[in-house]
Enzyme design. Structure first.
Site, PDB file in Angstrom:
ATOM      1  CD  GLU A  89       6.876 -14.684  43.348  1.00  0.00           C
ATOM      2  OE1 GLU A  89       6.172 -14.153  42.455  1.00  0.00           O
ATOM      3  OE2 GLU A  89       7.688 -14.048  44.037  1.00  0.00           O
ATOM      4  CD  GLU A  94       3.397 -12.224  37.854  1.00  0.00           C
ATOM      5  OE1 GLU A  94       3.619 -11.367  38.715  1.00  0.00           O
ATOM      6  OE2 GLU A  94       4.212 -13.133  37.583  1.00  0.00           O
TER       7      GLU A  94
END
Length: 276
Positions: A89, A94
């Site tokens: 990932e 974020e």
């Protein structure tokens, strides 16, 4: 579908999202929003977009004018394989709550090698969070880097910009260019990352044979709430959100205060992916 990060969210179908005005686009921008009108005891209405194509390696670019922001929010622009964390990932944008600086993260399977993963300080401008041993509740090991440029993650004074991630068999690199500082070739369709200077994050994919583990990623843009990061009680309190909202938990705030999420939207000029 259900949120794999256990967020207090209700992802809408495409017809539901269009009918509710949660998502729309014109010739210059795509708007990706959330429900900011109703109480949400069963999860706040939101959007999760996933690419139909999957990618192994490539240059990924997002040109954005506004990011979701505020207590209880957890937006991300990221790539991930269907088999997590075995296929890896990469989190490019974020953050949670009132965070000021963007964070970039790579996840992989925890083992005796990956627990010793390290960044390359001489090759990047970002700051790596000190993590000792394996983290992530035993499910994955992650390496997190924080952007040092101001106004890199939504909030007051944020003016947008271009985020780019170059993923090869040798490295993963992430850049952020604030609005007005974008390299011309980053937006004119002829990108040349070798001319962009040091990235914010530089990960050597030769470590622990990472290149062989990261493959077949879809690209995701989503906004969730609370869950496995923003909803952690200690972070809810240390971020100042408990005091700011007057709510004892993240879920209480997301459920009770729809108006607080009127700015929890993405305004995107475009996303592009290049592969050799």
């Amino acid at each position: 579908g259900a949120d794999p990060t256990q967020g207090h969210v209700k992802y809408l179908t495409q017809p539901e999202a269009i009918a509710a005005g949660r998502i729309h686009a014109n010739a210059t921008h795509a708007f990706i929003g959330v429900d900011h009108f109703d109480r949400a005891p069963n999860g706040r209405g939101s959007i999760r977009l996933e690419s139909k194509s999957v990618y192994t390696y490539g240059l990924f670019l997002l040109d954005v004018d506004h990011l979701p922001y505020g207590c209880g929010t957890w937006p991300a622009w990221w790539t991930v394989g269907n088999l997590w964390p075995q296929q890896g990932e990469i989190d490019i944008i974020e953050g949670i709550n009132n965070q000021e600086n963007n964070t970039m993260v790579v996840h992989t399977v925890p083992d005796g090698c990956t627990c010793q993963l390290h960044d390359s300080p001489a090759e990047q401008t970002g700051t790596t969070w000190p993590i000792s041993g394996c983290s992530g509740g035993g499910l994955s090991y992650y390496l997190k880097v924080e952007e040092t440029k101001p106004r890199s993650y939504g909030g007051p004074g944020y003016e947008g910009g271009v985020y780019a991630m170059e993923w090869t068999a040798e490295t993963v690199k992430v850049w952020f260019f604030p609005r007005g500082q974008e390299p011309a070739d980053a937006v004119d369709g002829q990108p040349t990352p070798d001319n962009w200077g040091k990235p914010t994050m530089f990960v050597d994919m030769k470590q622990c044979a990472l290149a062989g583990k990261y493959k077949d990623h879809k690209v995701i843009i989503n906004t969730t709430f609370c869950g496995g990061w923003a909803g952690i009680q200690s972070l809810w309190e240390s971020s100042g959100c408990a005091r700011q909202t007057g709510q004892p938990t993240c879920v209480d705030h997301v459920t009770q205060n729809p108006n607080a999420f009127r700015n929890a939207y993405w305004l995107v000029r475009g996303m592009k992916v290049w592969q050799r």
